[in-house]
Scaffold this motif. Structure first.
Motif, PDB file in Angstrom:
ATOM      1  N   PHE A   1       0.842  -1.202   0.000  1.00 29.67           N
ATOM      2  CA  PHE A   1       0.000   0.000   0.000  1.00 29.67           C
ATOM      3  C   PHE A   1       0.876   1.250   0.000  1.00 29.67           C
ATOM      4  N   MET A   2       1.862   1.282   0.882  1.00 28.85           N
ATOM      5  CA  MET A   2       2.760   2.444   0.951  1.00 28.85           C
ATOM      6  C   MET A   2       3.557   2.594  -0.337  1.00 28.85           C
ATOM      7  N   ALA A   3       3.983   1.471  -0.913  1.00 27.37           N
ATOM      8  CA  ALA A   3       4.716   1.525  -2.173  1.00 27.37           C
ATOM      9  C   ALA A   3       3.841   2.092  -3.283  1.00 27.37           C
ATOM     10  N   ALA A   4       2.555   1.686  -3.315  1.00 25.11           N
ATOM     11  CA  ALA A   4       1.638   2.188  -4.337  1.00 25.11           C
ATOM     12  C   ALA A   4       1.471   3.702  -4.211  1.00 25.11           C
ATOM     13  N   VAL A   5       1.323   4.187  -2.977  1.00 26.81           N
ATOM     14  CA  VAL A   5       1.185   5.629  -2.775  1.00 26.81           C
ATOM     15  C   VAL A   5       2.436   6.350  -3.277  1.00 26.81           C
ATOM     16  N   GLY A   6       3.620   5.805  -2.950  1.00 29.59           N
ATOM     17  CA  GLY A   6       4.858   6.416  -3.417  1.00 29.59           C
ATOM     18  C   GLY A   6       4.951   6.439  -4.931  1.00 29.59           C
ATOM     19  N   VAL A   7       4.530   5.365  -5.576  1.00 26.60           N
ATOM     20  CA  VAL A   7       4.573   5.301  -7.041  1.00 26.60           C
ATOM     21  C   VAL A   7       3.606   6.313  -7.651  1.00 26.60           C
ATOM     22  N   TYR A   8       2.420   6.442  -7.057  1.00 21.56           N
ATOM     23  CA  TYR A   8       1.462   7.437  -7.558  1.00 21.56           C
ATOM     24  C   TYR A   8       2.021   8.853  -7.420  1.00 21.56           C
ATOM     25  N   VAL A   9       2.678   9.137  -6.306  1.00 20.36           N
ATOM     26  CA  VAL A   9       3.272  10.465  -6.112  1.00 20.36           C
ATOM     27  C   VAL A   9       4.334  10.722  -7.173  1.00 20.36           C
ATOM     28  N   LEU A  10       5.177   9.721  -7.439  1.00 22.95           N
ATOM     29  CA  LEU A  10       6.201   9.878  -8.467  1.00 22.95           C
ATOM     30  C   LEU A  10       5.566  10.079  -9.839  1.00 22.95           C
ATOM     31  N   ALA A  11       4.458   9.376 -10.101  1.00 19.21           N
ATOM     32  CA  ALA A  11       3.741   9.567 -11.366  1.00 19.21           C
ATOM     33  C   ALA A  11       3.224  11.001 -11.477  1.00 19.21           C
ATOM     34  N   MET A  12       2.736  11.555 -10.365  1.00 17.41           N
ATOM     35  CA  MET A  12       2.290  12.946 -10.364  1.00 17.41           C
ATOM     36  C   MET A  12       3.443  13.887 -10.691  1.00 17.41           C
ATOM     37  N   VAL A  13       4.611  13.608 -10.120  1.00 23.02           N
ATOM     38  CA  VAL A  13       5.783  14.439 -10.392  1.00 23.02           C
ATOM     39  C   VAL A  13       6.130  14.416 -11.876  1.00 23.02           C
ATOM     40  N   LEU A  14       6.076  13.237 -12.484  1.00 24.58           N
ATOM     41  CA  LEU A  14       6.393  13.128 -13.902  1.00 24.58           C
ATOM     42  C   LEU A  14       5.354  13.840 -14.768  1.00 24.58           C
ATOM     43  N   HIS A  15       4.080  13.721 -14.392  1.00 27.52           N
ATOM     44  CA  HIS A  15       3.056  14.453 -15.141  1.00 27.52           C
ATOM     45  C   HIS A  15       3.249  15.960 -14.975  1.00 27.52           C
ATOM     46  N   GLY A  16       3.646  16.384 -13.777  1.00 29.01           N
ATOM     47  CA  GLY A  16       3.946  17.792 -13.574  1.00 29.01           C
ATOM     48  C   GLY A  16       5.139  18.241 -14.407  1.00 29.01           C
TER      49      GLY A  16
ATOM     50  N   TYR B   1       8.192  11.983 -20.372  1.00 30.40           N
ATOM     51  CA  TYR B   1       7.715  12.122 -18.998  1.00 30.40           C
ATOM     52  C   TYR B   1       6.272  11.642 -18.866  1.00 30.40           C
ATOM     53  N   GLY B   2       5.440  11.987 -19.859  1.00 30.69           N
ATOM     54  CA  GLY B   2       4.047  11.571 -19.808  1.00 30.69           C
ATOM     55  C   GLY B   2       3.892  10.067 -19.870  1.00 30.69           C
ATOM     56  N   ARG B   3       4.646   9.433 -20.768  1.00 32.73           N
ATOM     57  CA  ARG B   3       4.557   7.978 -20.884  1.00 32.73           C
ATOM     58  C   ARG B   3       5.104   7.286 -19.637  1.00 32.73           C
ATOM     59  N   MET B   4       6.173   7.823 -19.077  1.00 34.85           N
ATOM     60  CA  MET B   4       6.712   7.253 -17.839  1.00 34.85           C
ATOM     61  C   MET B   4       5.692   7.390 -16.708  1.00 34.85           C
ATOM     62  N   GLY B   5       5.010   8.529 -16.671  1.00 29.60           N
ATOM     63  CA  GLY B   5       3.987   8.721 -15.650  1.00 29.60           C
ATOM     64  C   GLY B   5       2.879   7.694 -15.753  1.00 29.60           C
ATOM     65  N   VAL B   6       2.416   7.429 -16.979  1.00 30.86           N
ATOM     66  CA  VAL B   6       1.366   6.426 -17.179  1.00 30.86           C
ATOM     67  C   VAL B   6       1.858   5.040 -16.761  1.00 30.86           C
ATOM     68  N   SER B   7       3.101   4.719 -17.112  1.00 34.46           N
ATOM     69  CA  SER B   7       3.658   3.414 -16.737  1.00 34.46           C
ATOM     70  C   SER B   7       3.700   3.262 -15.218  1.00 34.46           C
ATOM     71  N   LEU B   8       4.020   4.337 -14.525  1.00 37.07           N
ATOM     72  CA  LEU B   8       4.044   4.264 -13.065  1.00 37.07           C
ATOM     73  C   LEU B   8       2.640   4.123 -12.493  1.00 37.07           C
ATOM     74  N   VAL B   9       1.658   4.736 -13.134  1.00 34.93           N
ATOM     75  CA  VAL B   9       0.275   4.570 -12.666  1.00 34.93           C
ATOM     76  C   VAL B   9      -0.138   3.101 -12.792  1.00 34.93           C
ATOM     77  N   VAL B  10       0.239   2.464 -13.885  1.00 34.66           N
ATOM     78  CA  VAL B  10      -0.061   1.039 -14.052  1.00 34.66           C
ATOM     79  C   VAL B  10       0.621   0.231 -12.961  1.00 34.66           C
ATOM     80  N   LEU B  11       1.893   0.528 -12.695  1.00 38.74           N
ATOM     81  CA  LEU B  11       2.614  -0.176 -11.632  1.00 38.74           C
ATOM     82  C   LEU B  11       1.950   0.052 -10.277  1.00 38.74           C
TER      83      LEU B  11
ATOM     84  N   VAL C   1      -8.086   2.526 -12.121  1.00 41.03           N
ATOM     85  CA  VAL C   1      -8.367   1.600 -13.222  1.00 41.03           C
ATOM     86  C   VAL C   1      -9.292   2.261 -14.253  1.00 41.03           C
ATOM     87  N   ALA C   2     -10.299   2.985 -13.768  1.00 39.22           N
ATOM     88  CA  ALA C   2     -11.195   3.695 -14.691  1.00 39.22           C
ATOM     89  C   ALA C   2     -10.409   4.693 -15.532  1.00 39.22           C
TER      90      ALA C   2
END
Length: 313
Positions: free
Chosen positions: A13-28, A72-82, A119-120
């Motif tokens: 759970f904590m890892a998922a939150v960290g990955v989502y935060v990193l995905a946000m950084v990449l989208h930013g 950066y955008g594609r990396m962000g999406v890949s992290l969201v999947v992870l 997922v949506a």
């Protein structure tokens, strides 16, 4: 073994939150690089063309601003999947640790809602890649809710109280969590639609889908989520009759759930009514999502009622 499952679930759970935060950084970073590249172009005397469509894809080997933004955008999406995979594994291990369906308290419920929203969003992105710039705004409420779920709402893995030991837990709570997660995406889309039309997204608007595209996205997901939400309320009423001897008692959570249902029904009606199709309908949709969030947190955590057992424990 059960203790280890619970530990691994929390860590995932904590890892998922960290990955989502990193995905946000990449989208930013995608936004920042694209805006910087546009500023250089204008400063060099190039034409500044406003368009609703995102810029054309650049080659991943391209070192220009658009090329970096695309990476950066594609990396962000890949992290969201992870992150979604990690979060799904966390929920599964939580169920194994507690030896029950993993939707017995607010921590688990919040995690399920956020996973449904992610997922949506990935499904939307699969069908409409041009919507990718919305990722930053979709992930923001997800990360906030997961942070609250992992801190304020956290509860150790344990059996649920007798009132929740029913197959209706699987039917009702699973359906309402999926519906609530789905409704998060159109809520964000409608809010971006309103901000885009008001001109308050200067610097971001050129990367977002057009206002019409945001409006259509909100409507299409809502017409899928609304029947699920309707079924969830009906299943809850049947469960209430089995547990408390009545289908409906105007308990605070039941009341706000019904209010949210009425708001979404009004949104769908407004969306099909001339004069309400755009701005007014979007406001109604945002109000519906606000009612869902209010019901999820304030009613469960603050107001005392028959559903209070689903709060923090």
């Amino acid at each position: 073994m059960l203790t280890e499952f619970a530990l691994y679930s929390d860590r995932l759970f904590m890892a998922a939150v960290g990955v989502y935060v990193l995905a946000m950084v990449l989208h930013g970073a995608e936004y920042a690089v694209q805006r910087s590249a546009k500023g250089v172009l204008v400063g060099a005397g190039g034409p500044a063309v406003e368009t609703d469509a995102p810029p054309p894809d650049a080659s991943p080997r391209d070192g220009s601003g658009p090329g970096r933004a695309e990476r950066y955008g594609r990396m962000g999406v890949s992290l969201v999947v992870l992150g979604a995979v990690l979060q799904a594994a966390s929920i599964v291990l939580r169920g194994l640790a507690a030896q029950r369906w993993p939707l017995g308290n607010m921590y688990e419920f919040t995690s399920a809602i956020c996973l449904a929203a992610v997922v949506a969003w990935l499904v939307v992105l699969r069908r409409s890649p041009a919507s990718r710039p919305m990722g930053l705004f979709v992930l923001l409420p997800v990360v906030i809710l997961l942070f609250l779920g992992g801190t304020v709402l956290y509860a150790p893995a344990a059996p649920v109280m007798p009132a929740l030991q029913s197959y209706w837990l699987v039917v009702h709570v699973t359906t309402v969590s999926i519906a609530s997660g789905l409704l998060m995406v159109p809520g964000v889309a409608s809010l971006l639609f309103l901000l885009r039309r008001s001109g308050k997204l200067e610097g971001f608007a050129e990367r977002l889908p057009s206002a019409d595209a945001l409006d259509r996205l909100a409507y299409r997901i809502t017409i899928i989520a609304f029947p699920l939400y309707t079924f969830a309320i009906m299943a809850g009423a049947i469960w209430a009759e089995a547990a408390w001897g009545r289908f409906w008692g105007w308990d605070p959570k039941e009341t706000v759930a019904f209010v949210a249902w009425v708001i979404y029904a009004a949104y769908l009606h407004a969306r099909a009514t001339a004069g309400w199709r755009s701005g007014p309908a979007a406001w109604v949709n945002v109000a519906g999502f606000a009612a869902v969030i209010f019901n999820l947190f304030f009613i469960n955590m603050v107001v005392s009622g028959l559903h209070s057992y689903a709060g923090l424990g």
